[in-house]
Design an enzyme around this catalytic site. Structure first.
Site, PDB file in Angstrom:
ATOM      1  N   ASN A   1     -16.703  -6.081   4.286  1.00  0.00           N
ATOM      2  CA  ASN A   1     -17.694  -5.281   3.583  1.00  0.00           C
ATOM      3  C   ASN A   1     -18.888  -6.170   3.224  1.00  0.00           C
ATOM      4  OD1 ASN A   1     -19.070  -4.033   1.260  1.00  0.00           O
ATOM      5  ND2 ASN A   1     -17.460  -2.496   1.411  1.00  0.00           N
TER       6      ASN A   1
ATOM      7  N   CYS B   1     -12.475   4.839   3.747  1.00  0.00           N
ATOM      8  CA  CYS B   1     -13.153   5.969   3.124  1.00  0.00           C
ATOM      9  C   CYS B   1     -13.403   7.018   4.212  1.00  0.00           C
ATOM     10  CB  CYS B   1     -14.476   5.509   2.507  1.00  0.00           C
ATOM     11  SG  CYS B   1     -15.732   5.090   3.745  1.00  0.00           S
TER      12      CYS B   1
ATOM     13  N   CYS C   1     -15.772   5.799   7.110  1.00  0.00           N
ATOM     14  CA  CYS C   1     -15.109   4.937   8.091  1.00  0.00           C
ATOM     15  C   CYS C   1     -14.049   5.712   8.867  1.00  0.00           C
ATOM     16  CB  CYS C   1     -14.509   3.722   7.398  1.00  0.00           C
ATOM     17  SG  CYS C   1     -15.782   2.664   6.653  1.00  0.00           S
TER      18      CYS C   1
ATOM     19  N   HIS D   1     -19.499  -1.036   5.380  1.00  0.00           N
ATOM     20  CA  HIS D   1     -18.143  -1.223   4.866  1.00  0.00           C
ATOM     21  C   HIS D   1     -17.393  -2.169   5.806  1.00  0.00           C
ATOM     22  CE1 HIS D   1     -17.889   2.719   2.307  1.00  0.00           C
ATOM     23  NE2 HIS D   1     -19.003   2.028   2.079  1.00  0.00           N
TER      24      HIS D   1
ATOM     25  N   ASP E   1     -19.478   1.532  -4.830  1.00  0.00           N
ATOM     26  CA  ASP E   1     -18.976   1.513  -3.453  1.00  0.00           C
ATOM     27  C   ASP E   1     -18.296   2.820  -3.082  1.00  0.00           C
ATOM     28  OD1 ASP E   1     -18.693  -0.180  -1.041  1.00  0.00           O
ATOM     29  OD2 ASP E   1     -16.548   0.113  -1.395  1.00  0.00           O
TER      30      ASP E   1
ATOM     31  N   GLU F   1     -14.774  -1.826   7.763  1.00  0.00           N
ATOM     32  CA  GLU F   1     -14.490  -1.277   9.088  1.00  0.00           C
ATOM     33  C   GLU F   1     -15.767  -1.148   9.910  1.00  0.00           C
ATOM     34  OE1 GLU F   1     -11.621   0.598   6.064  1.00  0.00           O
ATOM     35  OE2 GLU F   1     -13.763   0.096   6.135  1.00  0.00           O
TER      36      GLU F   1
END
Length: 146
Positions: A41, A79, A82, A52, A142, A54
């Site tokens: 991240n 999330c 992602c 992020h 975030d 990923e």
């Protein structure tokens, strides 16, 4: 469940991100037992709201002919942003370090045919809990809970 070398690299990426003042979430893209890319991240470090763990990893992978033969490792359950990318890229499997501190996309991923394997690693839980306690405002930013 034990972590493997790919999850260890993701954890190392998360720790690197935290050491840079960022959010401790790391990710690795694996194909045929080899690392294609890794990332963490970088929302704070690069002032980029979509970077992020990923997304950084997939960005670092560059253009791929296909993702259907890959596995994405991530220290924390993705999330929805992602997870949507995982579904869009047809990544068939996601290995997750932990889903206790954040776990909202498991059903979404599975409903789109993605295999989700949660390792429930205490190391990942501790890393997130320590971060959330130290930086609650940054964490809430975030996950868009401000």
């Amino acid at each position: 469940m034990d972590k493997d070398k790919f999850m260890q690299v993701a954890i190392d990426e998360a720790r690197l991100g935290r050491s840079q003042g960022g959010i401790p979430i790391g990710s690795v893209l694996m194909r045929n037992g080899e690392i294609v890319a890794q990332g963490h991240n970088k929302r704070v470090q690069e002032l980029n709201p979509i970077l992020h763990g990923e997304m950084d990893c997939l960005n670092n992978a560059g253009r791929q002919r296909t993702y259907r033969d890959t596995v994405l490792y991530t220290t924390l359950m993705p999330c929805y942003m992602c997870a949507g990318t995982i579904v869009q890229f047809k990544i068939p499997k996601v290995v997750v370090g932990e889903a206790r501190t954040f776990g909202e996309s498991k059903e979404f991923l599975e409903s789109h045919g993605v295999e989700v394997k949660i390792l429930d690693l205490q190391e990942c839980v501790d890393m997130m809990n320590e971060f959330i306690e130290a930086e609650p405002t940054l964490w809430n930013e975030d996950i868009m809970e401000l």
